[in-house]
Design a protein around this motif. Structure first.
Motif, PDB file in Angstrom:
ATOM      1  N   ASN A  59      24.896  -9.681 -13.484  1.00  0.00           N
ATOM      2  CA  ASN A  59      24.015 -10.691 -13.591  1.00  0.00           C
ATOM      3  C   ASN A  59      24.533 -11.752 -14.496  1.00  0.00           C
ATOM      4  O   ASN A  59      24.818 -11.590 -15.916  1.00  0.00           O
ATOM      5  N   SER A  60      24.968 -12.781 -13.829  1.00  0.00           N
ATOM      6  CA  SER A  60      25.307 -14.167 -14.462  1.00  0.00           C
ATOM      7  C   SER A  60      26.561 -14.094 -15.472  1.00  0.00           C
ATOM      8  O   SER A  60      26.510 -14.280 -16.595  1.00  0.00           O
ATOM      9  N   LEU A  61      27.317 -13.194 -14.971  1.00  0.00           N
ATOM     10  CA  LEU A  61      28.772 -12.806 -15.898  1.00  0.00           C
ATOM     11  C   LEU A  61      28.168 -12.085 -17.133  1.00  0.00           C
ATOM     12  O   LEU A  61      28.974 -12.463 -18.299  1.00  0.00           O
ATOM     13  N   GLY A  62      27.111 -11.506 -17.230  1.00  0.00           N
ATOM     14  CA  GLY A  62      26.656 -10.669 -18.408  1.00  0.00           C
ATOM     15  C   GLY A  62      26.322 -11.639 -19.172  1.00  0.00           C
ATOM     16  O   GLY A  62      26.429 -11.208 -20.498  1.00  0.00           O
ATOM     17  N   GLY A  63      25.706 -12.605 -18.801  1.00  0.00           N
ATOM     18  CA  GLY A  63      24.797 -13.758 -19.928  1.00  0.00           C
ATOM     19  C   GLY A  63      23.594 -13.285 -20.279  1.00  0.00           C
ATOM     20  O   GLY A  63      23.242 -13.941 -21.195  1.00  0.00           O
ATOM     21  N   GLN A  64      22.858 -12.636 -19.231  1.00  0.00           N
ATOM     22  CA  GLN A  64      21.451 -12.553 -19.269  1.00  0.00           C
ATOM     23  C   GLN A  64      21.193 -10.878 -19.576  1.00  0.00           C
ATOM     24  O   GLN A  64      21.588  -9.998 -19.078  1.00  0.00           O
ATOM     25  N   PHE A  65      20.098 -10.764 -20.352  1.00  0.00           N
ATOM     26  CA  PHE A  65      19.554  -9.529 -20.627  1.00  0.00           C
ATOM     27  C   PHE A  65      18.012  -9.412 -20.111  1.00  0.00           C
ATOM     28  O   PHE A  65      17.304 -10.155 -20.556  1.00  0.00           O
ATOM     29  N   HIS A  66      17.922  -8.142 -19.609  1.00  0.00           N
ATOM     30  CA  HIS A  66      16.573  -8.079 -19.261  1.00  0.00           C
ATOM     31  C   HIS A  66      16.142  -6.719 -19.837  1.00  0.00           C
ATOM     32  O   HIS A  66      16.657  -6.442 -20.620  1.00  0.00           O
ATOM     33  N   ALA A  67      14.551  -6.695 -19.736  1.00  0.00           N
ATOM     34  CA  ALA A  67      13.900  -5.602 -20.621  1.00  0.00           C
ATOM     35  C   ALA A  67      12.992  -4.978 -19.388  1.00  0.00           C
ATOM     36  O   ALA A  67      12.460  -5.661 -18.758  1.00  0.00           O
ATOM     37  N   PHE A  68      12.896  -3.625 -19.505  1.00  0.00           N
ATOM     38  CA  PHE A  68      11.901  -2.903 -18.828  1.00  0.00           C
ATOM     39  C   PHE A  68      10.891  -2.377 -19.601  1.00  0.00           C
ATOM     40  O   PHE A  68      11.049  -1.681 -20.716  1.00  0.00           O
ATOM     41  N   SER A  69       9.557  -1.984 -19.139  1.00  0.00           N
ATOM     42  CA  SER A  69       8.621  -1.358 -19.988  1.00  0.00           C
ATOM     43  C   SER A  69       7.696  -0.376 -18.989  1.00  0.00           C
ATOM     44  O   SER A  69       7.788  -0.336 -17.851  1.00  0.00           O
ATOM     45  N   SER A  70       7.056   0.441 -19.670  1.00  0.00           N
ATOM     46  CA  SER A  70       6.339   1.545 -19.155  1.00  0.00           C
ATOM     47  C   SER A  70       5.403   2.098 -20.062  1.00  0.00           C
ATOM     48  O   SER A  70       5.554   2.298 -21.112  1.00  0.00           O
ATOM     49  N   THR A  71       4.316   2.549 -19.700  1.00  0.00           N
ATOM     50  CA  THR A  71       3.198   3.227 -20.497  1.00  0.00           C
ATOM     51  C   THR A  71       3.335   4.717 -20.137  1.00  0.00           C
ATOM     52  O   THR A  71       2.343   5.421 -20.977  1.00  0.00           O
ATOM     53  N   ASP A  72       3.962   5.351 -19.288  1.00  0.00           N
ATOM     54  CA  ASP A  72       3.760   6.553 -18.838  1.00  0.00           C
ATOM     55  C   ASP A  72       5.333   7.125 -18.494  1.00  0.00           C
ATOM     56  O   ASP A  72       5.378   8.312 -18.170  1.00  0.00           O
ATOM     57  N   LEU A  73       6.424   6.522 -18.704  1.00  0.00           N
ATOM     58  CA  LEU A  73       7.830   7.080 -18.533  1.00  0.00           C
ATOM     59  C   LEU A  73       8.038   7.070 -16.811  1.00  0.00           C
ATOM     60  O   LEU A  73       9.237   7.528 -16.456  1.00  0.00           O
ATOM     61  N   THR A  74       6.929   6.805 -16.352  1.00  0.00           N
ATOM     62  CA  THR A  74       7.405   7.026 -14.640  1.00  0.00           C
ATOM     63  C   THR A  74       7.186   5.847 -13.814  1.00  0.00           C
ATOM     64  O   THR A  74       7.848   5.675 -12.997  1.00  0.00           O
ATOM     65  N   ASN A  75       6.307   4.859 -14.533  1.00  0.00           N
ATOM     66  CA  ASN A  75       6.495   3.617 -13.752  1.00  0.00           C
ATOM     67  C   ASN A  75       6.827   2.571 -14.544  1.00  0.00           C
ATOM     68  O   ASN A  75       6.326   2.104 -15.536  1.00  0.00           O
ATOM     69  N   TRP A  76       8.158   1.663 -14.219  1.00  0.00           N
ATOM     70  CA  TRP A  76       8.775   0.692 -15.069  1.00  0.00           C
ATOM     71  C   TRP A  76       8.579  -0.584 -14.301  1.00  0.00           C
ATOM     72  O   TRP A  76       8.681  -0.779 -13.095  1.00  0.00           O
TER      73      TRP A  76
END
Length: 729
Positions: free
Chosen positions: A65-82
């Protein structure tokens, strides 16, 4: 790292085409919704998972992703749906000193803020460095500090690869940042100031543990520091995770062993993080891996991480199914190390005082207290899971159950021993708490097993008290003995997984090969274990009269293990060898070959066969005693060396064919009779000599009998035991 990491033994033959077809036909939806693996969309790597304010967040490196220039985050309230929260930090746009090669973020909460540490290419020095940005939420926006926090020069050149930051805040409030590795393979630690964006004047230290390559991650449990880290080459299947321990956050380290390594299906597991669910002895490991031996397809997976009773880390078996949902506020689970049917010592937290029956009394109503551990049977308890998921604790010395006086729900009600009567007063919910301790809650109440005033004195009373989370309500369980109940119904679980020994589709056909499958509670996964005259055991599938057998009584490694009609030969006899850690190895009679899961895979449906004993987890099984369906004699008998059930009926309910297992507690004449609901004798099954502890099976064909409930009466050496048989047609 060599390819020896793949498996301790070569990939072996595939099952026959017929068996493969049977397995395909038997595929089912897992009984409980799980996260599945991988858990994140796209190709992600180097994940760190954190738990902030009831929500899980994963911060990965996003491949390509963009030569490693961008950082994403992922979230979940139950460990199963992100949910992908999008770009939370963008090199170049949000930094002045770095524009690309961003990877391996680490996030920590403190001071009401969130500190985002990351690796990036330092444009000024043409080397990797570590920066930090600050935000007011777990997903930003983050404001960069404006310059690198760590460089080779700021590391006294211990490492030129200033990569893979991980920040740990100890109980005294001191924060540490660990980093470094790859080409130089050195780990460096620095202390952070309370502002979390500047370093103390303490010099950087080289604290490299054994077999270290990169990606450090530190956790603290029960006063011990666990430094986990990646080893091998990140771009091939040698990549793996190992660990070392210390009594200090900066070492020196004692090498612990392997945590994760490639298997026959999944490769290059590493660059991980470990997350504890707050207040519980419940840990998750999040890591990347790939399935086609191409590192460019790295994906993020989550599995449980388990600590053994001695505090060591149990090696993780990578799964395809992941973990069950885990929402904020969930009760702590039962530790997978607790063995149903095991004999335990219960120790009050932070003392040497154990759960004890006053003066070793065998009288119903005798008081239960704490007392200095003296190794007597009055301080040992058989812990057995019940049909409702609660546990019963029987004193080894008396056979009496741990009981709340008069089934009271009031705080301060006395805890005693009493005759086992299957009431809720004798049922306990056990939750695995932080540090490897347990909380025992009286069934249907919020009352916990409690030492009055949290006393450390011998003789202090044990009572129930409102759950308040303090040490007075915390107990350590130490396995003292793992007796096998002849005639008991057992679940056999492969070490490190939730997979049970199973007959596919619950078949009753002789010759059906066994497999492992996710525990779903049905009889396909239940086995009656019977002690035979020669000291070996027979494993009978609960729903049939078929025995666990090595095909053709083969002594060859890899020979099929199946079920087959009981014919009494050595192919159907097994030695059970407890290993002292809650697991056993199961060895085929007359051979040194063990019951083994092919390639130590955790996948549901993987075949089980026999293989040369090599000591790995593929040959380790937890034997859990499941709820009994017949018999009234307690499982723990007075001064008995081995716990036994005098009468066992299986299958029950039955469509007609049934087996009665009689195991007398004393030597003498045995009489076995079946009566109908009106008390009339229907069948006299046995009148023979019986030997104490020796199991004998009596088959019955009730296919022509009327459906209904029948009473089974066993008379043995003057003792009478009643059971129930339910026939359905």
């Amino acid at each position: 790292m060599s390819k020896a990491l793949l498996s301790a033994r070569p990939v072996r033959r595939f099952w026959s085409g017929v068996l493969a077809l049977l397995l395909l036909l038997s595929l089912r939806t897992l009984g409980q919704t799980t996260s599945g693996n991988p858990i994140l969309a796209g190709y992600q790597a180097d994940p760190e998972m954190n738990y902030f304010n009831g929500t899980y967040y994963i911060y990965p490196t996003t491949d390509g992703n963009s030569l490693g220039g961008q950082f994403h985050a992922f979230s979940s309230t139950d460990l199963t749906n992100w949910t992908d929260r999008g770009v939370v930090f963008d090199l170049g746009r949000q930094t002045t000193w770095a524009t690309y090669n961003g990877w391996a973020p680490s996030v920590v909460a403190r001071n009401g803020k969130y500190y985002y540490y990351y690796t990036a290419h330092n444009n000024a020095t043409n080397t990797p460095s570590i920066g930090v940005a600050v935000g007011t939420t777990p997903i930003g926006p983050f404001t960069d500090n404006g310059q690198p926090l760590l460089t080779p020069a700021l590391s006294n050149n211990i490492t030129q690869d200033v990569i893979d930051p991980m920040v740990f805040i100890d109980d005294d409030g001191q924060a540490y940042i660990y980093y470094g590795g790859s080409s130089g393979a050195r780990m460096v630690v620095r202390k952070l100031n309370p502002d979390m964006v500047s370093l103390t004047n303490d010099a950087p230290r080289d604290i490299t543990p054994q077999n270290y390559t990169e990606a450090p991650y530190l956790v603290k449990r029960n006063g011990r520091y666990y430094m986990t880290y990646s080893n091998g080459r990140w771009f091939d299947d040698s990549y793996n995770v190992q660990y070392s321990t210390s009594t200090s956050p900066t070492g020196p380290w004692t090498y612990g062993g392997s945590v994760l390594s490639s298997d026959a299906k999944r490769f290059g597991p590493g660059h991980h993080s470990i997350t504890q669910f707050p207040g519980c002895d419940d840990y998750y490991i999040v890591y990347h891996r790939y399935q086609d031996k191409t590192y460019k397809t790295r994906q993020v997976a989550v599995d449980h991480l388990t600590f053994n009773n001695d505090g060591s880390i149990q090696k993780v078996n990578m799964t395809s199914y992941g973990v069950a949902p885990r929402a904020a506020g969930s009760a702590c689970p039962i530790s997978p190390m607790l063995v149903s049917g095991g004999l335990y010592k219960l120790t009050h937290k932070d003392t040497d005082q154990v759960l004890d029956v006053d003066n070793g009394s065998t009288t119903p109503g005798a008081n239960v207290q704490q007392w200095t551990d003296n190794g007597t049977n009055a301080q040992r308890w058989t812990v057995t899971v019940q049909a409702d998921g609660h546990y019963k604790l029987l004193n080894k010395n008396s056979g009496q159950a741990l009981d709340v006086d008069n089934a009271s729900i009031a705080p301060g009600a006395n805890v005693q021993q009493f005759t086992d009567n299957n009431s809720d007063a004798q049922r306990w919910q056990m939750q695995a708490m932080s540090g490897g301790f347990y909380k025992l809650l009286h069934k249907g109440t919020d009352q916990a097993l409690d030492v009055a005033s949290n006393s450390v004195s011998p003789g202090a009373n044990v009572q129930q008290w409102t759950d308040n989370g303090n040490d007075a309500q915390r107990w350590q369980f130490t396995l003292a003995e793992q007796p096998i109940v002849s005639g008991g119904v057992y679940r056999l679980t492969h070490k490190g997984t939730t997979q049970c020994l199973e007959i596919p589709s619950n078949s009753s056909s002789p010759g059906t090969a066994v497999q492992q499958y996710t525990d779903n509670g049905n009889d396909a996964q239940r086995w009656v274990i019977t002690l035979m005259p020669d000291g070996y055991y027979k494993f009978t599938h609960r729903n049939t009269n078929q025995c666990l057998e090595v095909a053709s009584n083969s002594t060859a490694p890899g020979a099929t293990v199946q079920q087959y009609t009981d014919n009494g030969n050595d192919a159907q006899r097994w030695q059970i060898v407890p290993l002292g850690d809650g697991y056993c190895k199961i060895v085929h009679k007359g051979a040194t070959l063990c019951l083994d899961v092919d390639n130590n895979l955790s996948d549901p449906g993987t075949g089980v066969h026999q293989w040369t004993d090599n000591g790995n987890d593929a040959q380790r099984w937890r034997l859990d005693l499941m709820p009994q369906t017949a018999g009234t004699t307690p499982l723990a008998t007075h001064n008995a060396a081995t716990t036994t059930a005098p009468l066992m009926v299986y299958p029950n309910p039955s469509t007609g064919r049934v087996t009665f297992v009689v195991t007398p507690t004393q030597t003498g004449r045995v009489s076995l009779d079946v009566y109908d609901v009106q008390g009339r004798l229907v069948r006299h099954l046995a009148d023979a000599a019986g030997a104490a502890g020796q199991a004998t099976e009596y088959p019955l064909d009730g296919t022509t009998w009327a459906p209904g409930v029948y009473t089974v009466r066993l008379s043995s050496a003057g003792q009478v035991t009643h059971g129930r048989l339910v026939l359905v047609h």
